[in-house]
Scaffold this motif. Structure first.
Motif, PDB file in Angstrom:
ATOM      1  N   VAL A 161       4.029  -4.592  12.202  1.00 16.72           N
ATOM      2  CA  VAL A 161       3.884  -3.183  11.818  1.00 16.72           C
ATOM      3  C   VAL A 161       3.639  -3.061  10.319  1.00 16.72           C
ATOM      4  O   VAL A 161       2.749  -2.313   9.877  1.00 16.72           O
ATOM      5  CB  VAL A 161       5.129  -2.365  12.249  1.00 16.72           C
ATOM      6  CG1 VAL A 161       5.096  -0.969  11.651  1.00 16.72           C
ATOM      7  CG2 VAL A 161       5.214  -2.300  13.764  1.00 16.72           C
ATOM      8  N   ASP A 162       4.408  -3.801   9.518  1.00 16.06           N
ATOM      9  CA  ASP A 162       4.230  -3.760   8.059  1.00 16.06           C
ATOM     10  C   ASP A 162       2.819  -4.192   7.656  1.00 16.06           C
ATOM     11  O   ASP A 162       2.179  -3.558   6.813  1.00 16.06           O
ATOM     12  CB  ASP A 162       5.254  -4.653   7.360  1.00 16.06           C
ATOM     13  CG  ASP A 162       6.669  -4.108   7.439  1.00 16.06           C
ATOM     14  OD1 ASP A 162       6.834  -2.901   7.740  1.00 16.06           O
ATOM     15  OD2 ASP A 162       7.619  -4.898   7.213  1.00 16.06           O
ATOM     16  N   ARG A 163       2.328  -5.267   8.262  1.00 16.63           N
ATOM     17  CA  ARG A 163       0.998  -5.775   7.901  1.00 16.63           C
ATOM     18  C   ARG A 163      -0.119  -4.839   8.379  1.00 16.63           C
ATOM     19  O   ARG A 163      -1.126  -4.674   7.701  1.00 16.63           O
ATOM     20  CB  ARG A 163       0.778  -7.180   8.469  1.00 16.63           C
ATOM     21  CG  ARG A 163       1.674  -8.235   7.874  1.00 16.63           C
ATOM     22  CD  ARG A 163       1.560  -8.237   6.343  1.00 16.63           C
ATOM     23  NE  ARG A 163       2.493  -9.112   5.702  1.00 16.63           N
ATOM     24  CZ  ARG A 163       3.701  -8.744   5.248  1.00 16.63           C
ATOM     25  NH1 ARG A 163       4.124  -7.516   5.376  1.00 16.63           N
ATOM     26  NH2 ARG A 163       4.491  -9.604   4.651  1.00 16.63           N
ATOM     27  N   LEU A 164       0.073  -4.229   9.538  1.00 22.88           N
ATOM     28  CA  LEU A 164      -0.938  -3.276  10.014  1.00 22.88           C
ATOM     29  C   LEU A 164      -0.957  -2.021   9.137  1.00 22.88           C
ATOM     30  O   LEU A 164      -2.032  -1.474   8.862  1.00 22.88           O
ATOM     31  CB  LEU A 164      -0.694  -2.919  11.483  1.00 22.88           C
ATOM     32  CG  LEU A 164      -1.006  -4.027  12.477  1.00 22.88           C
ATOM     33  CD1 LEU A 164      -0.562  -3.617  13.877  1.00 22.88           C
ATOM     34  CD2 LEU A 164      -2.499  -4.376  12.473  1.00 22.88           C
ATOM     35  N   MET A 165       0.201  -1.589   8.694  1.00 23.15           N
ATOM     36  CA  MET A 165       0.264  -0.437   7.770  1.00 23.15           C
ATOM     37  C   MET A 165      -0.461  -0.779   6.467  1.00 23.15           C
ATOM     38  O   MET A 165      -1.202   0.042   5.929  1.00 23.15           O
ATOM     39  CB  MET A 165       1.725  -0.062   7.475  1.00 23.15           C
ATOM     40  CG  MET A 165       2.458   0.542   8.648  1.00 23.15           C
ATOM     41  SD  MET A 165       1.924   2.225   8.997  1.00 23.15           S
ATOM     42  CE  MET A 165       2.601   3.080   7.602  1.00 23.15           C
ATOM     43  N   GLU A 166      -0.238  -1.990   5.999  1.00 25.78           N
ATOM     44  CA  GLU A 166      -0.906  -2.461   4.783  1.00 25.78           C
ATOM     45  C   GLU A 166      -2.424  -2.438   4.967  1.00 25.78           C
ATOM     46  O   GLU A 166      -3.163  -1.975   4.086  1.00 25.78           O
ATOM     47  CB  GLU A 166      -0.416  -3.884   4.502  1.00 25.78           C
ATOM     48  CG  GLU A 166      -0.826  -4.459   3.190  1.00 25.78           C
ATOM     49  CD  GLU A 166      -0.196  -5.840   3.031  1.00 25.78           C
ATOM     50  OE1 GLU A 166      -0.962  -6.832   3.117  1.00 25.78           O
ATOM     51  OE2 GLU A 166       1.033  -5.918   2.826  1.00 25.78           O
ATOM     52  N   GLN A 167      -2.894  -2.895   6.118  1.00 23.86           N
ATOM     53  CA  GLN A 167      -4.336  -2.901   6.402  1.00 23.86           C
ATOM     54  C   GLN A 167      -4.870  -1.477   6.513  1.00 23.86           C
ATOM     55  O   GLN A 167      -5.986  -1.183   6.070  1.00 23.86           O
ATOM     56  CB  GLN A 167      -4.633  -3.680   7.687  1.00 23.86           C
ATOM     57  CG  GLN A 167      -4.396  -5.165   7.575  1.00 23.86           C
ATOM     58  CD  GLN A 167      -5.272  -5.805   6.519  1.00 23.86           C
ATOM     59  OE1 GLN A 167      -6.476  -5.569   6.464  1.00 23.86           O
ATOM     60  NE2 GLN A 167      -4.673  -6.623   5.664  1.00 23.86           N
ATOM     61  N   MET A 168      -4.085  -0.579   7.079  1.00 25.52           N
ATOM     62  CA  MET A 168      -4.503   0.812   7.187  1.00 25.52           C
ATOM     63  C   MET A 168      -4.676   1.427   5.796  1.00 25.52           C
ATOM     64  O   MET A 168      -5.664   2.105   5.521  1.00 25.52           O
ATOM     65  CB  MET A 168      -3.477   1.615   7.978  1.00 25.52           C
ATOM     66  CG  MET A 168      -3.869   3.071   8.176  1.00 25.52           C
ATOM     67  SD  MET A 168      -2.618   4.026   9.040  1.00 25.52           S
ATOM     68  CE  MET A 168      -1.356   4.157   7.772  1.00 25.52           C
ATOM     69  N   HIS A 169      -3.741   1.154   4.895  1.00 21.65           N
ATOM     70  CA  HIS A 169      -3.822   1.681   3.533  1.00 21.65           C
ATOM     71  C   HIS A 169      -5.003   1.086   2.760  1.00 21.65           C
ATOM     72  O   HIS A 169      -5.506   1.712   1.819  1.00 21.65           O
ATOM     73  CB  HIS A 169      -2.515   1.444   2.782  1.00 21.65           C
ATOM     74  CG  HIS A 169      -1.382   2.264   3.298  1.00 21.65           C
ATOM     75  ND1 HIS A 169      -1.380   3.644   3.334  1.00 21.65           N
ATOM     76  CD2 HIS A 169      -0.194   1.894   3.848  1.00 21.65           C
ATOM     77  CE1 HIS A 169      -0.269   4.092   3.855  1.00 21.65           C
ATOM     78  NE2 HIS A 169       0.481   3.040   4.184  1.00 21.65           N
ATOM     79  N   LYS A 184      -8.609   0.647   8.963  1.00 16.15           N
ATOM     80  CA  LYS A 184      -8.450   1.337  10.240  1.00 16.15           C
ATOM     81  C   LYS A 184      -9.521   2.417  10.312  1.00 16.15           C
ATOM     82  O   LYS A 184      -9.595   3.306   9.471  1.00 16.15           O
ATOM     83  CB  LYS A 184      -7.063   1.955  10.375  1.00 16.15           C
ATOM     84  CG  LYS A 184      -6.826   2.533  11.748  1.00 16.15           C
ATOM     85  CD  LYS A 184      -5.400   2.988  11.927  1.00 16.15           C
ATOM     86  CE  LYS A 184      -5.247   3.514  13.347  1.00 16.15           C
ATOM     87  NZ  LYS A 184      -3.977   4.197  13.531  1.00 16.15           N
TER      88      LYS A 184
END
Length: 108
Positions: A60-68, A72
């Motif tokens: 979740v942390d890494r996907l949030m980082e990628q979204m920012h 995404k």
């Protein structure tokens, strides 16, 4: 005229452990329990990944980082985002992880 044999018919002289053979329609269980056969698993065969809470949180942390970072697009992540996160999970938890593992985990 030469006789044509199907791929799952193997002459007895070719059935030894030093010669990997094409076993046609035999299941892997049948091959493992048959003498003289060597089981080869294909590269495309996938392994299941057992997820633990730490891995979920890390994901979740890494996907949030990628979204920012703008990886995404709409409701899906870019292919590179999945690849980067899979590599980071693999390195951090010392296991083999690929993009398909990430996509499948997001479905559950």
């Amino acid at each position: 005229m030469d006789e044509v044999r199907s791929s799952n018919q193997i002459p007895m002289d070719e059935m030894n452990s030093s010669n990997p053979v094409n076993v046609g329609s035999m299941s892997s269980d049948q091959m493992e329990h048959s003498e003289g056969f060597e089981v080869h698993k294909s590269v495309s065969e996938k392994r299941n990944l057992t997820w633990i809470d730490e891995m979920d949180n890390f994901l979740v942390d890494r996907l949030m980082e990628q979204m920012h970072k703008g990886q995404k697009i709409g409701r899906v992540f870019a292919k590179t985002a999945y690849a980067i996160v899979a590599q980071e999970i693999g390195e951090n938890f010392e296991l083999s992880c690929n993009s398909e593992h990430i996509k499948n985990r997001m479905k559950t």
